[in-house]
Scaffold this motif. Structure first.
Motif, PDB file in Angstrom:
ATOM      1  N   GLY A   1       4.379  20.120 -15.340  1.00 42.40           N
ATOM      2  CA  GLY A   1       4.259  19.902 -16.773  1.00 42.40           C
ATOM      3  C   GLY A   1       3.895  18.346 -17.057  1.00 42.40           C
ATOM      4  O   GLY A   1       3.852  18.250 -18.161  1.00 42.40           O
ATOM      5  N   ASP A   2       4.282  17.483 -16.133  1.00 42.48           N
ATOM      6  CA  ASP A   2       3.796  16.056 -16.350  1.00 42.48           C
ATOM      7  C   ASP A   2       2.322  16.073 -16.085  1.00 42.48           C
ATOM      8  O   ASP A   2       1.951  14.739 -16.403  1.00 42.48           O
ATOM      9  CB  ASP A   2       4.593  15.396 -15.176  1.00 42.48           C
ATOM     10  N   SER A   3       1.421  16.993 -15.892  1.00 45.92           N
ATOM     11  CA  SER A   3       0.009  16.818 -15.685  1.00 45.92           C
ATOM     12  C   SER A   3      -0.581  16.991 -16.927  1.00 45.92           C
ATOM     13  O   SER A   3      -0.444  18.154 -17.474  1.00 45.92           O
ATOM     14  CB  SER A   3      -0.482  17.615 -14.538  1.00 45.92           C
ATOM     15  N   ASP A   4      -1.533  16.157 -17.296  1.00 47.43           N
ATOM     16  CA  ASP A   4      -2.468  16.154 -18.337  1.00 47.43           C
ATOM     17  C   ASP A   4      -3.385  17.264 -18.047  1.00 47.43           C
ATOM     18  O   ASP A   4      -4.234  17.963 -18.863  1.00 47.43           O
ATOM     19  CB  ASP A   4      -2.964  15.184 -18.877  1.00 47.43           C
ATOM     20  N   TRP A   5      -3.628  17.895 -16.746  1.00 48.00           N
ATOM     21  CA  TRP A   5      -4.377  19.013 -16.534  1.00 48.00           C
ATOM     22  C   TRP A   5      -3.905  20.280 -16.351  1.00 48.00           C
ATOM     23  O   TRP A   5      -4.407  21.242 -15.859  1.00 48.00           O
ATOM     24  CB  TRP A   5      -5.041  18.411 -15.072  1.00 48.00           C
ATOM     25  N   ALA A   6      -2.525  20.357 -16.771  1.00 53.88           N
ATOM     26  CA  ALA A   6      -1.946  21.481 -16.747  1.00 53.88           C
ATOM     27  C   ALA A   6      -1.198  22.138 -18.154  1.00 53.88           C
ATOM     28  O   ALA A   6      -0.306  22.902 -18.322  1.00 53.88           O
ATOM     29  CB  ALA A   6      -0.530  21.257 -15.969  1.00 53.88           C
ATOM     30  N   GLN A   7      -2.100  21.596 -19.275  1.00 65.45           N
ATOM     31  CA  GLN A   7      -1.621  21.807 -20.708  1.00 65.45           C
ATOM     32  C   GLN A   7      -2.641  22.912 -21.134  1.00 65.45           C
ATOM     33  O   GLN A   7      -2.586  23.262 -22.228  1.00 65.45           O
ATOM     34  CB  GLN A   7      -1.703  20.499 -21.305  1.00 65.45           C
TER      35      GLN A   7
END
Length: 482
Positions: free
Chosen positions: A259-265
């Motif tokens: 969840g802290d990755s902007d590639w997992a949104q």
């Protein structure tokens, strides 16, 4: 093309952001050794902060890498709005002359929306197969690849899918992707641009667009305003909403780390979703167009960074967190910010203020390297410095400014690239040459001392950095190589 009408400017405080927040963002980037080349921050249709790390400048286009993809999907959106394309069209129906003799069920089922969302059904990125196509027919090569999964069910990030969108735009319009976008996005007047083509004259689509920082921020402003530009609906609002929502569910990106990755949104039509309700177009090495609908802001960045997530982390922590609802009182920090932005400079090796032009004409033999370079010739005198690097399939002749940047052009990575080159001497009398590949944002650092020429290929474009060492050839051998 006429110069674009300048975007309005004001202080950060006038739009509810302290200049100190922007300064802290710049400090955080510097502390993490993140090499930015430019940025523009826009809020409520006003540019509130901007800067270029010299010798980068506002007028110089930068390679956007995969940020190009979002422009490609925008062109597709224009064709959908015109009724000339539907996202549910079968890909094979648009290229009947290029399909294989036997069309499998999965290939037959591939739709335009599958190209847009990177869910073509391929088990892996097939872009390398396009590069390797002996006849240069990238469309035929794409359609010949095995489609292992049902399209629409399996996400694989692949620039080849975006190339097919470019080829589709060119097929339907009779002109290149870039020419079509210039026409359809004419109200934006996004400024100087060029787009690398393949051997058959098709813009690469998934990468290769070169654009100025202001061109990026104007594109972001168009999306921020849901396709509206200064009284005109340039792009349907419904397309903007559809393109920037998550079609690929959050976490489907294979490299995501939670969840802290902007590639997992999640992933839309060639746009990435971000945390905090934002979304972005992005490209390798830190090219960003971050759209933040809630605070009505856009951040455009060009860069040469390895850790792109850290740029976004600092953006949320310092810029987004500092954006309030109303104007702030005038702050002396606004003067500090203007001065800081005016003095931004790339971290390159220090050189002295004078040039000792000892004449030299030397040829060096380079050790094994991935660039395919074999020899380097260094020629200097009282008024000039030239380095020529050669190999079986390459020749780069670069003229250096003496203690100042000089512009060149070289053939590199599929097209002509602008190069800035500067020569000088360090305190120990080492000859120091810096080669800045302006479009890609890459850098070579060359030093010559005694009988050794060292070429350092700087990160992140060359991984963690690579060094090529060359030795001076004996006089007789030197002449035999010319």
């Amino acid at each position: 093309m006429p110069e674009p009408t300048p975007l309005p400017r004001c202080s950060p405080e006038a739009q509810g952001l302290s200049s100190r927040a922007v300064l802290s963002w710049l400090d955080a980037l510097a502390a993490d050794d993140l090499e930015l080349h430019s940025f523009m921050l826009l809020r409520a249709d006003h540019v509130i902060a901007e800067g270029w790390w010299s010798p980068y400048s506002a007028a110089r286009p930068h390679h956007l890498y995969s940020l190009s993809k979002s422009f490609t999907s925008t062109a597709a959106g224009c064709l959908v709005a015109d009724g000339r394309l539907d996202v549910d069209d079968r890909v094979v129906d648009h290229f009947p002359e290029s399909v294989p003799d036997v069309v499998g069920d999965h290939l037959a089922a591939m739709r335009v929306r599958d190209l847009l969302t990177m869910r073509t059904g391929h088990a892996r990125d097939v872009t390398d197969a396009l590069h390797d196509a002996g006849d240069g027919d990238w469309v035929k090569t794409f359609l010949a690849q095995t489609v292992e999964h049902t399209p629409g069910t399996h996400f694989v990030y692949s620039s080849a899918a975006t190339f097919m969108l470019s080829a589709l735009v060119q097929r339907l319009t009779g002109t290149t992707l870039l020419a079509f976008l210039r026409e359809r996005l004419a109200p934006l007047n996004f400024g100087p641009a060029h787009w690398i083509e393949n051997a058959r004259g098709v813009n690469l689509g998934g990468w290769g667009l070169h654009l100025t920082t202001e061109g990026i921020v104007r594109f972001g402003q168009l999306y921020l305003n849901r396709g509206h530009w200064q009284g005109e609906q340039v792009l349907p609002a419904a397309w903007v909403d559809e393109a920037t929502r998550a079609h690929v569910p959050p976490g489907d990106e294979p490299e995501s780390d939670g969840g802290d990755s902007d590639w997992a949104q999640g992933y839309g039509y060639q746009f990435w979703r971000c945390r905090h309700g934002a979304y972005r177009a992005d490209g390798a090495f830190g090219q960003f167009c971050v759209v933040m609908p809630r605070p009505q802001a856009v951040l455009a960045v060009t860069a040469g960074v390895g850790n792109m997530q850290r740029v976004l982390d600092h953006t949320w922590a310092h810029l987004l967190a500092g954006m309030g609802e109303g104007p702030l009182p005038t702050d002396a920090a606004s003067v500090m910010l203007r001065e800081r932005c005016a003095a931004l400079s790339l971290a390159v090796p220090d050189i002295g203020a004078s040039w000792h032009g000892t004449p030299r004409d030397e040829t060096y033999r380079l050790g094994a390297n991935e660039e395919g370079w074999t020899t380097a010739q260094l020629v200097t005198d009282a008024t000039s410095c030239r380095l020529t690097i050669t190999g079986p399939d390459v020749q780069h002749g670069i003229d250096f400014g003496l203690m100042a940047w000089r512009e060149n052009q070289i053939d590199l990575w599929g097209g002509q690239e602008q190069v800035l080159a500067r020569a000088g001497r360090q305190p120990d009398d080492t000859l120091a040459l810096t080669v800045l590949l302006c479009g890609p944002g890459a850098r070579w650092e060359v030093t010559a001392q005694h009988d050794t020429l060292t070429v350092y290929l700087a990160p992140p474009h060359h991984g963690e950095g690579r060094t090529v060492v060359a030795r001076l050839t004996p006089a007789g051998e030197e002449h035999s190589q010319r």
